[in-house]
Write a protein that holds these residues in place. Structure first.
Motif, PDB file in Angstrom:
ATOM      1  N   TYR A 191       0.798  -1.224   0.000  1.00 22.81           N
ATOM      2  CA  TYR A 191       0.000   0.000   0.000  1.00 22.81           C
ATOM      3  C   TYR A 191       0.833   1.277   0.000  1.00 22.81           C
ATOM      4  CZ  TYR A 191      -3.718  -3.252   1.027  1.00 22.81           C
ATOM      5  OH  TYR A 191      -4.586  -4.294   0.968  1.00 22.81           O
ATOM      6  N   GLY A 192       2.155   1.159  -0.007  1.00 19.90           N
ATOM      7  CA  GLY A 192       3.013   2.336  -0.010  1.00 19.90           C
ATOM      8  C   GLY A 192       2.984   3.090   1.299  1.00 19.90           C
ATOM      9  N   ALA A 193       2.807   2.357   2.410  1.00 22.45           N
ATOM     10  CA  ALA A 193       2.775   2.985   3.731  1.00 22.45           C
ATOM     11  C   ALA A 193       3.285   2.007   4.775  1.00 22.45           C
ATOM     12  CB  ALA A 193       1.360   3.416   4.085  1.00 22.45           C
ATOM     13  N   MET A 194       3.947   2.545   5.769  1.00 26.36           N
ATOM     14  CA  MET A 194       4.445   1.757   6.903  1.00 26.36           C
ATOM     15  C   MET A 194       4.401   2.621   8.147  1.00 26.36           C
ATOM     16  SD  MET A 194       7.887  -0.278   5.788  1.00 26.36           S
ATOM     17  CE  MET A 194       8.159  -1.407   7.139  1.00 26.36           C
ATOM     18  N   SER A 195       4.251   1.990   9.299  1.00 29.90           N
ATOM     19  CA  SER A 195       4.292   2.765  10.537  1.00 29.90           C
ATOM     20  C   SER A 195       5.739   3.128  10.856  1.00 29.90           C
ATOM     21  CB  SER A 195       3.675   1.978  11.694  1.00 29.90           C
ATOM     22  OG  SER A 195       4.534   0.929  12.082  1.00 29.90           O
ATOM     23  N   ILE A 196       5.905   4.181  11.609  1.00 30.48           N
ATOM     24  CA  ILE A 196       7.241   4.635  11.993  1.00 30.48           C
ATOM     25  C   ILE A 196       7.942   3.556  12.810  1.00 30.48           C
ATOM     26  CG2 ILE A 196       8.478   6.356  13.377  1.00 30.48           C
ATOM     27  CD1 ILE A 196       6.281   8.362  12.531  1.00 30.48           C
ATOM     28  N   ILE A 197       7.195   2.865  13.655  1.00 34.05           N
ATOM     29  CA  ILE A 197       7.765   1.808  14.496  1.00 34.05           C
ATOM     30  C   ILE A 197       8.274   0.654  13.634  1.00 34.05           C
ATOM     31  CG2 ILE A 197       7.220   0.111  16.289  1.00 34.05           C
ATOM     32  CD1 ILE A 197       5.164   2.193  17.347  1.00 34.05           C
ATOM     33  N   ASP A 198       7.492   0.257  12.624  1.00 35.26           N
ATOM     34  CA  ASP A 198       7.909  -0.838  11.742  1.00 35.26           C
ATOM     35  C   ASP A 198       9.186  -0.474  10.972  1.00 35.26           C
ATOM     36  OD1 ASP A 198       5.791  -2.415  12.532  1.00 35.26           O
ATOM     37  OD2 ASP A 198       4.524  -1.856  10.822  1.00 35.26           O
ATOM     38  N   ILE A 199       9.263   0.762  10.502  1.00 29.82           N
ATOM     39  CA  ILE A 199      10.465   1.199   9.780  1.00 29.82           C
ATOM     40  C   ILE A 199      11.661   1.202  10.710  1.00 29.82           C
ATOM     41  CG2 ILE A 199      11.561   3.123   8.573  1.00 29.82           C
ATOM     42  CD1 ILE A 199       8.733   3.932   7.631  1.00 29.82           C
TER      43      ILE A 199
ATOM     44  N   LYS B 177      11.414  13.793   6.769  1.00 27.93           N
ATOM     45  CA  LYS B 177      11.248  15.214   6.475  1.00 27.93           C
ATOM     46  C   LYS B 177      12.218  15.691   5.404  1.00 27.93           C
ATOM     47  CE  LYS B 177       9.170  16.493  10.844  1.00 27.93           C
ATOM     48  NZ  LYS B 177       9.283  17.271  12.071  1.00 27.93           N
ATOM     49  N   LYS B 178      13.353  15.006   5.233  1.00 27.34           N
ATOM     50  CA  LYS B 178      14.328  15.341   4.189  1.00 27.34           C
ATOM     51  C   LYS B 178      13.899  14.825   2.817  1.00 27.34           C
ATOM     52  CE  LYS B 178      18.595  15.038   6.880  1.00 27.34           C
ATOM     53  NZ  LYS B 178      19.877  14.294   6.938  1.00 27.34           N
ATOM     54  N   CYS B 179      13.091  13.782   2.790  1.00 27.33           N
ATOM     55  CA  CYS B 179      12.749  13.090   1.547  1.00 27.33           C
ATOM     56  C   CYS B 179      11.473  13.677   0.934  1.00 27.33           C
ATOM     57  CB  CYS B 179      12.557  11.608   1.830  1.00 27.33           C
ATOM     58  SG  CYS B 179      12.335  10.626   0.359  1.00 27.33           S
ATOM     59  N   PRO B 180      11.550  14.187  -0.310  1.00 30.16           N
ATOM     60  CA  PRO B 180      10.353  14.788  -0.929  1.00 30.16           C
ATOM     61  C   PRO B 180       9.307  13.757  -1.376  1.00 30.16           C
ATOM     62  CG  PRO B 180      12.187  14.816  -2.455  1.00 30.16           C
ATOM     63  CD  PRO B 180      12.724  14.300  -1.150  1.00 30.16           C
ATOM     64  N   ASP B 181       9.677  12.479  -1.448  1.00 33.43           N
ATOM     65  CA  ASP B 181       8.750  11.433  -1.904  1.00 33.43           C
ATOM     66  C   ASP B 181       7.876  10.872  -0.790  1.00 33.43           C
ATOM     67  OD1 ASP B 181       9.944  11.726  -4.351  1.00 33.43           O
ATOM     68  OD2 ASP B 181      11.184   9.935  -4.166  1.00 33.43           O
ATOM     69  N   LEU B 182       8.172  11.225   0.455  1.00 33.22           N
ATOM     70  CA  LEU B 182       7.454  10.654   1.589  1.00 33.22           C
ATOM     71  C   LEU B 182       6.788  11.744   2.415  1.00 33.22           C
ATOM     72  CD1 LEU B 182      10.164   8.135   2.842  1.00 33.22           C
ATOM     73  CD2 LEU B 182       8.224   7.633   1.378  1.00 33.22           C
ATOM     74  N   THR B 183       5.737  11.354   3.107  1.00 34.13           N
ATOM     75  CA  THR B 183       5.059  12.259   4.034  1.00 34.13           C
ATOM     76  C   THR B 183       4.618  11.464   5.260  1.00 34.13           C
ATOM     77  OG1 THR B 183       3.333  13.917   4.253  1.00 34.13           O
ATOM     78  CG2 THR B 183       2.778  11.978   2.978  1.00 34.13           C
ATOM     79  N   ILE B 184       4.464  12.145   6.381  1.00 30.53           N
ATOM     80  CA  ILE B 184       4.021  11.500   7.614  1.00 30.53           C
ATOM     81  C   ILE B 184       2.557  11.841   7.837  1.00 30.53           C
ATOM     82  CG2 ILE B 184       4.308  11.393  10.113  1.00 30.53           C
ATOM     83  CD1 ILE B 184       7.259  12.012   9.697  1.00 30.53           C
ATOM     84  N   VAL B 185       1.745  10.803   8.002  1.00 27.97           N
ATOM     85  CA  VAL B 185       0.318  10.968   8.290  1.00 27.97           C
ATOM     86  C   VAL B 185       0.041  10.189   9.564  1.00 27.97           C
ATOM     87  CG1 VAL B 185      -2.026  10.571   7.473  1.00 27.97           C
ATOM     88  CG2 VAL B 185      -0.230  11.149   5.842  1.00 27.97           C
ATOM     89  N   GLY B 186      -0.183  10.918  10.649  1.00 27.51           N
ATOM     90  CA  GLY B 186      -0.380  10.261  11.940  1.00 27.51           C
ATOM     91  C   GLY B 186       0.890   9.562  12.379  1.00 27.51           C
ATOM     92  N   ASN B 187       0.838   8.243  12.526  1.00 27.26           N
ATOM     93  CA  ASN B 187       1.988   7.447  12.925  1.00 27.26           C
ATOM     94  C   ASN B 187       2.516   6.627  11.750  1.00 27.26           C
ATOM     95  OD1 ASN B 187       3.913   6.432  14.679  1.00 27.26           O
ATOM     96  ND2 ASN B 187       2.629   4.715  15.306  1.00 27.26           N
ATOM     97  N   ALA B 188       2.142   6.998  10.532  1.00 22.62           N
ATOM     98  CA  ALA B 188       2.554   6.237   9.352  1.00 22.62           C
ATOM     99  C   ALA B 188       3.350   7.111   8.401  1.00 22.62           C
ATOM    100  CB  ALA B 188       1.329   5.694   8.635  1.00 22.62           C
ATOM    101  N   VAL B 189       4.260   6.473   7.690  1.00 23.33           N
ATOM    102  CA  VAL B 189       5.005   7.125   6.618  1.00 23.33           C
ATOM    103  C   VAL B 189       4.377   6.651   5.318  1.00 23.33           C
ATOM    104  CG1 VAL B 189       7.252   7.370   5.513  1.00 23.33           C
ATOM    105  CG2 VAL B 189       7.101   7.200   8.000  1.00 23.33           C
ATOM    106  N   VAL B 190       3.946   7.595   4.481  1.00 19.00           N
ATOM    107  CA  VAL B 190       3.218   7.284   3.252  1.00 19.00           C
ATOM    108  C   VAL B 190       3.998   7.831   2.068  1.00 19.00           C
ATOM    109  CG1 VAL B 190       1.030   7.584   2.027  1.00 19.00           C
ATOM    110  CG2 VAL B 190       1.057   7.457   4.520  1.00 19.00           C
ATOM    111  N   SER B 191       4.098   7.026   1.007  1.00 21.89           N
ATOM    112  CA  SER B 191       4.762   7.523  -0.201  1.00 21.89           C
ATOM    113  C   SER B 191       3.763   8.311  -1.032  1.00 21.89           C
ATOM    114  CB  SER B 191       5.330   6.358  -1.020  1.00 21.89           C
ATOM    115  OG  SER B 191       4.299   5.569  -1.537  1.00 21.89           O
TER     116      SER B 191
END
Length: 86
Positions: A19-27, A43-57
């Motif tokens: 799904y192009g998403a993972m939790s911060i803990i899993d990463i 925050k350095k990567c333009p391809d990713l964003t943080i939504v709640g507790n998940a990192v989403v591409s």
């Protein structure tokens, strides 16, 4: 052999999921780094964003060519088909 930068490793890890998403803990467990480091690198990567507790591409705009091809084919069919029938 050089190791990839951490933000690239995180980006590849997230994009490899279904799904192009993972939790911060899993990463953080997968790459063996702290959760704060994950947030800092995302925050350095333009391809990713943080939504709640998940990192989403972020979605890529790769469908433009497919839509253009469908429109082109439909245009040709509309122009050619009536000439073939009539």
């Amino acid at each position: 052999m050089q190791k990839l930068p951490l933000e690239v490793q995180i980006s590849q890890t997230v994009k490899a999921t279904k799904y192009g998403a993972m939790s911060i803990i899993d990463i953080s467990h997968y790459l063996k780094i702290s959760g704060a480091e994950v947030i800092k690198q995302v925050k350095k990567c333009p391809d990713l964003t943080i939504v709640g507790n998940a990192v989403v591409s972020k979605k890529e705009g790769g469908n433009v060519w497919a839509i253009g091809a469908v429109v082109g084919i439909m245009f040709c069919l509309i122009q050619v088909f009536p000439a073939m029938v009539g």
